[in-house]
Design an enzyme around this catalytic site. Structure first.
Site, PDB file in Angstrom:
ATOM      1  NE  ARG A 103      -0.677  -2.606   1.398  1.00 17.15           N
ATOM      2  CZ  ARG A 103      -1.767  -2.579   1.955  1.00 17.15           C
ATOM      3  NH1 ARG A 103      -2.745  -3.644   1.525  1.00 17.15           N
ATOM      4  NH2 ARG A 103      -2.216  -1.647   2.339  1.00 17.15           N
ATOM      5  CG  ASP A 132       0.922  -0.048   2.292  1.00 17.31           C
ATOM      6  OD1 ASP A 132       1.688  -0.922   2.771  1.00 17.31           O
ATOM      7  OD2 ASP A 132      -0.267   0.276   2.576  1.00 17.31           O
TER       8      ASP A 132
END
Length: 413
Positions: A103, A132
């Site tokens: 990420r 996320d």
């Protein structure tokens, strides 16, 4: 639809997979904000052809100059995976952080592309229930505190699959036939791992169906003969397999194939999400599992005990920072500096045995080794170690224990 909760952006860089959900997000941004959209699709080794994402973006009206498709596999492994593996990072004792570590790189490129294109916002497709969203946004704000972040799953009223399909059909977004029904589980993949969650996997009491596993054979079906490989390291990073120098991404790719063949790296895990809930996932990290065993193997002979024990005590905090999205935080960078310093002599080669779901280090050697056979031998050590020294060592370490015991005996009498 309700009015946007923030001022409308002029141009948005969208993390775009080319799938149905991010295609709906792309169109929603255009309809809801009337803004220009730039798409960014990263090749992190997920194993999918990415050119369809370009065609899908063009079909939805994105100009060719506003479509970014980039191969980031080498950067991903070199600058994110390898630094993490120097720490032997494992979250909650089991998870090798395959999704978490991808990420910050995606966020980094979103911010860079926003600067290149003059965009004032970025957007992602993470839901409001997961980790996320936190990882994307913490990374983005760390790199550009003025950036706007749009998270449609937190803002829109497309709260059901039916509404999503209706929106897609109303805006002529192609829908694959198999997308009209519910997918049996969701998958996130990159060169380090695959993560499968949801639907058939939501009950942690139920065994995961075998079809969930995509990167490894069933260990029971793996070869009946073990396979041995050698991995070489320089300053904590893998540099060669079986004496063949390879790039970081190629090393992980090759280790994935070894792991796939032997059913290595499967994990059925209920983790504690940063947002507060527990989640059950099926993870496959074949190459990473081999790499972790190899790295710990070479550290066993090259890393000083004090440094190694301190490093192990720091690891859970380091892993938690990555899991929670704080890659670009000063505390993670401080820990990385200490970890990297510890790796100065972590150079050498390990031999590994791969067999039916397991990987074991069975040999290790290095010019930087601290292992001294002369000191540990059961044979004549030729004066390398005076065993009489141990008596004083024990007496000094026992002194406070004897004083405690004497006090306790006195108080009881």
């Amino acid at each position: 639809m309700p009015a946007p909760t923030q001022s409308a952006p002029r141009k948005v860089v969208l993390a775009y997979s080319g799938g149905l959900d991010t295609s709906i997000i792309l169109k929603w941004l255009q309809v809801e904000y009337g803004c220009e959209v730039v798409t960014f699709t990263a090749d992190l080794g997920q194993g999918e052809e990415l050119e369809p994402a370009r065609k899908k973006a063009e079909l939805l009206g994105i100009a060719p100059d506003n479509i970014y498709i980039e191969d980031l596999r080498e950067e991903f492994v070199r600058d994110f995976v390898f630094p993490m593996f120097r720490a032997n990072a494992v979250y909650e004792g089991l998870y090798l952080l395959g999704t978490s570590i991808a990420r910050p790189l995606i966020s980094k490129r979103l911010i860079e592309i926003a600067a290149e294109t003059g965009a004032d916002a970025i957007a992602h497709g993470a839901t409001g229930k997961g980790n996320d969203q936190v990882r994307f946004e913490l990374s983005a704000y760390a790199l550009n505190p003025d950036i706007k972040v749009i998270a449609p799953w937190r803002d829109w009223d497309l709260s059901s699959r039916t509404k999503l399909m209706e929106f897609a059909e109303a805006h002529q977004i192609p829908i694959a036939k198999d997308k009209r029904g519910e997918a049996p589980f969701s998958v996130d993949a990159n060169l380090l791992h695959t993560s499968s969650e949801g639907k058939v996997l939501e009950d942690p009491a139920e065994d995961a169906p075998d079809y969930v596993y995509q990167r490894s054979v069933n260990p029971e079906d793996a070869p009946d003969q073990p396979e041995y490989i050698e991995i070489s390291f320089e300053k904590g990073d893998a540099t060669a397999i079986n004496g063949q120098p390879l790039s970081p991404a190629t090393i992980l790719t090759d280790l994935n194939e070894y792991g796939r063949k032997h059913g290595i790296g499967r994990l059925d895990f209920v983790e504690n999400r940063f947002v507060g809930m527990k989640s059950r996932g099926i993870y496959e990290t074949p190459g990473g599992t081999i790499l972790l065993e190899a790295h710990r193997g070479i550290e066993q002979i090259t890393l000083d005990a004090g440094a190694g024990h301190l490093k192990d005590s720091l690891m859970p905090r380091y892993a938690e920072l990555i899991y929670n999205g704080f890659w670009f935080s000063p505390e993670r960078e401080m820990l990385q500096a200490a970890i990297d310093h510890s790796q100065q002599h972590v150079t050498g080669t390990v031999r590994l045995k791969l067999y039916k779901g397991s990987v074991r280090c069975v040999g290790r050697w290095s010019d930087h080794s601290l292992y001294s056979e002369a000191h540990v031998t059961f044979e004549d050590d030729a004066g390398a170690y005076d065993q009489k020294d141990a008596e004083g060592f024990i007496r000094l370490n026992a002194l406070r224990l004897k004083l405690l015991a004497a006090r306790d005996r006195r108080l009881k009498s």
